[in-house]
Design a protein around this motif. Structure first.
Motif, PDB file in Angstrom:
ATOM      1  N   GLU A 152       1.747  -1.522   7.085  1.00 25.97           N
ATOM      2  CA  GLU A 152       0.441  -1.158   6.511  1.00 25.97           C
ATOM      3  C   GLU A 152      -0.585  -0.887   7.613  1.00 25.97           C
ATOM      4  O   GLU A 152      -1.373   0.049   7.518  1.00 25.97           O
ATOM      5  N   LYS A 153      -0.552  -1.670   8.681  1.00 27.00           N
ATOM      6  CA  LYS A 153      -1.461  -1.462   9.815  1.00 27.00           C
ATOM      7  C   LYS A 153      -1.190  -0.102  10.466  1.00 27.00           C
ATOM      8  O   LYS A 153      -2.119   0.658  10.765  1.00 27.00           O
ATOM      9  N   LYS A 166       0.247   2.491   9.087  1.00 35.34           N
ATOM     10  CA  LYS A 166      -0.121   3.550   8.140  1.00 35.34           C
ATOM     11  C   LYS A 166      -1.614   3.847   8.245  1.00 35.34           C
ATOM     12  O   LYS A 166      -2.017   5.011   8.343  1.00 35.34           O
ATOM     13  N   LYS A 167      -2.434   2.797   8.244  1.00 38.51           N
ATOM     14  CA  LYS A 167      -3.888   2.985   8.361  1.00 38.51           C
ATOM     15  C   LYS A 167      -4.238   3.676   9.669  1.00 38.51           C
ATOM     16  O   LYS A 167      -5.069   4.575   9.713  1.00 38.51           O
ATOM     17  N   ASN A 168      -3.589   3.256  10.754  1.00 32.21           N
ATOM     18  CA  ASN A 168      -3.835   3.862  12.052  1.00 32.21           C
ATOM     19  C   ASN A 168      -3.444   5.336  12.060  1.00 32.21           C
ATOM     20  O   ASN A 168      -4.187   6.195  12.543  1.00 32.21           O
ATOM     21  N   ASP A 173       0.848  -1.193   0.000  1.00 32.32           N
ATOM     22  CA  ASP A 173       0.000   0.000   0.000  1.00 32.32           C
ATOM     23  C   ASP A 173       0.889   1.251   0.000  1.00 32.32           C
ATOM     24  O   ASP A 173       0.910   2.008   0.953  1.00 32.32           O
TER      25      ASP A 173
END
Length: 117
Positions: A104-105, A107-109, A56
Motif C-alpha cells: 500500500e505504501k 502504491k501511494k508512492n 486498498d
C-alpha cells in the motif's frame, strides 16, 4: 492482454526483481508461468490471482513450487497495467500485514510520482 511492470523505487531499485533474483531457477520458472497466465487470460483462476480483501485494491499473484508458496502483491494502474510492488515466500496461512502495508505504501508512492510527472 494485460501488461505487468515491476515497481521501481525513487532510487531505481526493483524490489520484485531482487526477490526473483534470490530464488532458485525452478521457483522463478513457476512464478513466471503464473505471470504469463495473469498477463494473457482475462479470467485467471483464483488459485493464481486474487484480490486481497480489506486492502486498498491490492491483488496477489500466487505460485507454489515444491511445497514453497510465493506471493507477489500489486495493483492495477488502469484496466490493463499491473504494477507488482513486492514479493515474498509465504510461511503462514494469512498474507503478512507488513507485506500488505508495504504494498500500500509503494502504491501511494507510485501514484504520487505518476501524478507529479
Amino acid at each position: 492482454m494485460r501488461r505487468i511492470n515491476f515497481y521501481t523505487t525513487e532510487s531505481g531499485d526493483k524490489p520484485v526483481q531482487d526477490f526473483l533474483d534470490s530464488l532458485e531457477d525452478k521457483q522463478v520458472e513457476k512464478i513466471l508461468w503464473v505471470l504469463k497466465l495473469v498477463r494473457e487470460f482475462d479470467r485467471v483462476p483464483r488459485q493464481y490471482f486474487q484480490k486481497l480483501i480489506n486492502t486498498d485494491d491490492l491483488w496477489e499473484v500466487r505460485a507454489t513450487r515444491g511445497g514453497n508458496i510465493f506471493r507477489l502483491i500489486g495493483f492495477f494502474d488502469g484496466n490493463k497495467l499491473i504494477i507488482l510492488t513486492n514479493g515474498f515466500q509465504k510461511k503462514t496461512q494469512k498474507t503478512p500485514k507488513k507485506e500488505i502495508a508495504l504494498a500500500e505504501k509503494r502504491k501511494k508512492n507510485y501514484l504520487a510520482r505518476k501524478e507529479n510527472g
